[in-house]
Design an enzyme around this catalytic site. Sequence first.
Site, short mmCIF file in Angstrom:
data_model
loop_
_atom_site.label_atom_id
_atom_site.label_comp_id
_atom_site.label_asym_id
_atom_site.label_seq_id
_atom_site.Cartn_x
_atom_site.Cartn_y
_atom_site.Cartn_z
N ALA A 62 0.81 -1.13 0.03
CA ALA A 62 -0.06 0.21 0.11
C ALA A 62 0.95 1.21 -0.16
O ALA A 62 1.93 1.16 0.52
CB ALA A 62 -0.85 -0.05 1.31
N ASP A 63 0.27 2.16 -0.53
CA ASP A 63 0.87 3.71 -0.54
C ASP A 63 -0.27 4.66 -0.24
O ASP A 63 -1.28 4.41 -0.82
CB ASP A 63 1.87 4.06 -1.63
CG ASP A 63 2.58 5.23 -1.50
OD1 ASP A 63 3.35 5.38 -0.38
OD2 ASP A 63 2.57 5.90 -2.71
#
Length: 167
Positions: free
Chosen positions: A91-92
């Site tokens: 994720a980011d």
Amino acid sequence: MVAQQVLNVKWLNTLNKKNVILASSSPRRKDILSHLGLKYTVVPSTFPETLDKSLFAHPSDYVKENALQKALEVYERLKAAGQTPDLVIGADTVVAHGPRILEKPASVEGAIDMLTSLSGSTHMVYTGITLIAPSSEGADKPPRILTDVEGTEVTFQNVSRELIEAY
């Protein structure tokens, strides 16, 4: 609602028998997965996050690509070590003020400047997520990859510089 809860428990029980990897050392991401009751191992990604932002039409495209590259880096590293995971979660998250992506501040002064620029305005927070699992057709086939993004509009009230500095 009860049927959904039963489905969620079955899904979680099945997933908790798998080798699930979180490609992040983010305390917030760990909290989210732990609150879901998911058993996982943290293997932080070493992807450098140096993508050229100007190559992306929208901040959501940028954050999706970062999430993908983080997850791929961990998946490929573990696979090369003979430890192919059942699922990698990457994720980011970025903050975007208009078309401009705001980076994590490098200093206290940078944080003050960022919060000051957001004061009294609306901005977007985008989170990209990628799930990677081995191909069901065999180890020599490319993995299955699912990538998505969610955006949240955030309105920041007017805040004085003094209050920001105190924060």
